[in-house]
Design a protein around this motif. Structure first.
Motif, short mmCIF file in Angstrom:
data_model
loop_
_atom_site.label_atom_id
_atom_site.label_comp_id
_atom_site.label_asym_id
_atom_site.label_seq_id
_atom_site.Cartn_x
_atom_site.Cartn_y
_atom_site.Cartn_z
N LYS A 187 -55.69 41.93 60.37
CA LYS A 187 -54.38 42.05 59.75
C LYS A 187 -53.30 41.72 60.78
O LYS A 187 -53.31 42.24 61.89
N GLY A 188 -52.38 40.85 60.40
CA GLY A 188 -51.30 40.45 61.29
C GLY A 188 -51.65 39.27 62.19
O GLY A 188 -50.79 38.76 62.90
N GLU A 189 -52.91 38.83 62.19
CA GLU A 189 -53.32 37.70 63.04
C GLU A 189 -52.72 36.40 62.49
O GLU A 189 -52.66 36.19 61.28
N VAL A 190 -52.29 35.53 63.40
CA VAL A 190 -51.65 34.26 63.03
C VAL A 190 -52.65 33.12 63.25
O VAL A 190 -53.30 33.06 64.29
N PHE A 191 -52.75 32.24 62.26
CA PHE A 191 -53.67 31.11 62.32
C PHE A 191 -52.90 29.80 62.13
O PHE A 191 -51.84 29.77 61.50
N ALA A 192 -53.46 28.71 62.68
CA ALA A 192 -52.94 27.38 62.40
C ALA A 192 -53.49 26.92 61.06
O ALA A 192 -54.69 27.02 60.81
N LEU A 193 -52.61 26.42 60.20
CA LEU A 193 -53.04 25.98 58.87
C LEU A 193 -53.57 24.55 58.97
O LEU A 193 -52.86 23.62 59.32
N VAL A 194 -54.86 24.39 58.68
CA VAL A 194 -55.49 23.07 58.73
C VAL A 194 -55.28 22.33 57.41
O VAL A 194 -54.83 21.18 57.38
N LYS A 195 -55.56 23.03 56.30
CA LYS A 195 -55.43 22.38 55.00
C LYS A 195 -55.45 23.43 53.90
O LYS A 195 -56.22 24.39 53.95
N LYS A 196 -54.57 23.24 52.92
CA LYS A 196 -54.62 24.08 51.73
C LYS A 196 -55.63 23.44 50.79
O LYS A 196 -55.31 22.61 49.95
N ASP A 206 -57.18 28.76 45.82
CA ASP A 206 -57.84 30.03 46.15
C ASP A 206 -58.22 30.15 47.62
O ASP A 206 -58.22 31.26 48.17
N TRP A 207 -58.57 29.03 48.26
CA TRP A 207 -59.05 29.08 49.65
C TRP A 207 -58.29 28.08 50.50
O TRP A 207 -58.05 26.94 50.10
N TRP A 208 -57.91 28.54 51.72
CA TRP A 208 -57.22 27.70 52.69
C TRP A 208 -58.07 27.61 53.96
O TRP A 208 -58.68 28.60 54.39
N CYS A 209 -58.08 26.43 54.54
CA CYS A 209 -58.78 26.22 55.82
C CYS A 209 -57.80 26.48 56.97
O CYS A 209 -56.72 25.89 57.03
N VAL A 210 -58.18 27.38 57.89
CA VAL A 210 -57.32 27.75 59.01
C VAL A 210 -58.10 27.66 60.31
O VAL A 210 -59.33 27.55 60.32
N ARG A 211 -57.36 27.72 61.43
CA ARG A 211 -57.98 27.67 62.76
C ARG A 211 -57.38 28.78 63.61
O ARG A 211 -56.16 28.91 63.72
N ASN A 212 -58.28 29.57 64.25
CA ASN A 212 -57.78 30.67 65.08
C ASN A 212 -57.44 30.17 66.48
O ASN A 212 -57.60 28.98 66.79
N LYS A 213 -56.97 31.07 67.33
CA LYS A 213 -56.52 30.67 68.67
C LYS A 213 -57.66 30.19 69.56
O LYS A 213 -57.43 29.54 70.57
N GLN A 214 -58.90 30.54 69.20
CA GLN A 214 -60.06 30.07 69.96
C GLN A 214 -60.52 28.68 69.53
O GLN A 214 -61.48 28.14 70.06
N GLY A 215 -59.84 28.12 68.53
CA GLY A 215 -60.17 26.78 68.06
C GLY A 215 -61.21 26.74 66.97
O GLY A 215 -61.65 25.66 66.56
N LYS A 216 -61.64 27.91 66.49
CA LYS A 216 -62.66 27.97 65.45
C LYS A 216 -62.00 27.86 64.09
O LYS A 216 -61.01 28.53 63.80
N GLU A 217 -62.58 27.03 63.22
CA GLU A 217 -62.05 26.83 61.88
C GLU A 217 -62.88 27.58 60.84
O GLU A 217 -64.10 27.74 61.01
#
Length: 454
Positions: A186-195, A199-210
């Protein structure tokens, strides 16, 4: 020359008549003298015309060679002024090798320019035909001549440009743990890769994992501003020297068509005793001066292009090294930012310590490489590299990532030390607990023995 024997025969006949006391001896003597003088003047004028024709041949020979030289230089000028410096290290090297061969040809052509200079000097130092100016007329003719102008032309070139790129971000409103191991706090920020869908969005965390998260679990966050160096085509206006042809009217000397008097012939003889300079020496000197100027510009353009190609090779080599180090940093950031040392057993902590020690060894080895890159970048900027701004920006980006990795290393080391302290404390507690249990057992046995003996 063919009429000389006939003239000599006529003069000989006149002398014979004079010796024979011909009644018209005086007239014959005057006529023979006049004929001899005119023949002498005619021969002198013929010699002057021959000299003039030789001068014209000499000029035309120079102009023919000058035309060849100008054509050769005109062919090479677009190549040495090209702004194509390659797309990468390999293409830049190939272009430099081709340019070095061309530059060798340009320098070798110096001997041809020197030959033209000697020919122009011979024209300038040669004497004229000796014809008096009064024997020459003037004629206006139209001739084609080349001239050089400077024009502003637009051209495209590829340039390294640093741009600010907005990367969309989302913030997790709820904690989420997926079946494929991707989770969100909760509260974690992700880079948005693609909507991907509603219902589902593809995101990437700070470690580079999608991974994928429910669209209803996240909401839009302020975008992240990143600086990226990209190759971009830019249009610039540059001065270009262009050779053009124009028709001009020119006054040229010509022989007067009327019969010259003896007085004019006498004036011509006096001029012959003090010969003038070559009739076309001024035009030849001007043409040679233009050729020298064009060749000097060609040499300078070749030197400038060689410097830019050498700069491009050094820049591509630096960018390649930076990319390799940044790729290595990206891999190590995943290790340094992982938190798998918490809540594990002793063996796992020891394994993580060994991996971390290996990571520190690699870090120390690559610190030398980062230092070498910084030294090379400083040297390139100090030597006034044509892309100094791009070099500084690339150097700053690399150093920022290196400093970030160092902070992650320090944080990882602190986390490992805490985990090792916890494991040491747990081991001490286990040993104390075992000792207490051992003493409890001993005491229980002793109490039982005392009761039996009573």
């Amino acid at each position: 020359q063919g009429q000389d024997s006939h003239l000599q025969a006529v003069c000989k006949t006149g002398q014979s008549l004079k010796r024979g006391n011909h009644y018209a001896s005086k007239a014959i003597t005057a006529r023979v003298g006049s004929l001899t003088d005119k023949w002498k003047k005619l021969r002198e004028l013929a010699a002057a015309r021959k000299s003039r024709l030789n001068e014209a041949y000499q000029s035309q020979q120079f102009y023919a060679d000058a035309n060849d030289s100008e054509s050769w230089m005109k062919e090479k000028e677009p190549i040495v002024s090209s702004d194509d410096y390659g797309r990468d290290f390999a293409t830049a090297q190939n272009l430099l090798q081709s340019h070095e061969r061309l530059e060798g040809e340009v320098k070798s052509y110096r001997s041809e320019i020197d030959r033209l200079q000697r020919l122009a000097k011979q024209v300038a130092e040669s004497t004229g035909s000796g014809m008096a100016d009064s024997d020459l007329g003037e004629e206006i003719v139209e001739i084609e001549e080349e001239y050089e102008v400077e024009e502003m032309q637009s051209r495209e070139r590829v340039q390294e440009v640093t741009e600010e790129v907005k990367v969309g971000q989302v913030k997790a409103n709820y904690a989420y743990s997926g079946k494929q191991g991707f989770s969100a706090a909760k509260g974690e920020v992700f880079a948005l890769v693609k909507k991907t869908n509603k219902d589902w969005w593809c995101v990437r965390n700070k470690q580079g994992k999608e991974g994928y998260v429910p669209a209803s679990y996240v909401s839009d966050a302020p975008p992240l501003i990143e600086k990226k160096t990209v190759q971009k085509k830019v249009v610039e206006t540059v001065p270009v020297h262009v050779r053009k042809t124009r028709t001009v009217k020119k006054v040229v000397p010509t022989s007067k068509p009327k019969v010259r008097t003896l007085k004019r012939m006498s004036t011509g003889l006096k001029q012959a005793q003090n010969p003038s300079r070559h009739f076309d020496s001024h035009n030849v000197a001007s043409r040679q001066q233009a050729i020298d100027s064009t060749y000097d510009r060609l040499v300078k353009q070749a030197e400038v292009r060689r410097k830019y190609l050498e700069d491009a090779i050094r820049l591509f080599e630096l960018l390649r090294d930076c990319d390799e180090v940044e790729s290595w940093i990206t891999d190590k950031e995943v290790i340094a930012s992982s938190d798998d040392a918490d809540g594990r057993g002793k063996e796992h902590v020891e394994t993580m310590r060994k991996k971390f020690d290996t990571f520190k060894t690699d870090l120390a080895a690559n610190s030398i490489r980062v230092m070498e890159i910084n030294n090379e970048a400083d040297l390139m900027v100090k030597s006034r590299h044509s892309q100094s701004r791009v070099i500084r920006q690339t150097q700053q980006d690399l150093n920022l990532r290196w400093e970030k990795l160092q902070k992650l290393r320090a944080a990882k080391e602190q986390t490992l030390e805490v985990a090792e302290s916890v494991q040491l404390f747990q081991q001490t507690c286990d040993e104390m607990k075992a000792w207490i249990n051992e003493k409890d057992t001993s005491l229980a046995v002793e109490d039982t023995g005392d009761r039996k003996s009573g």
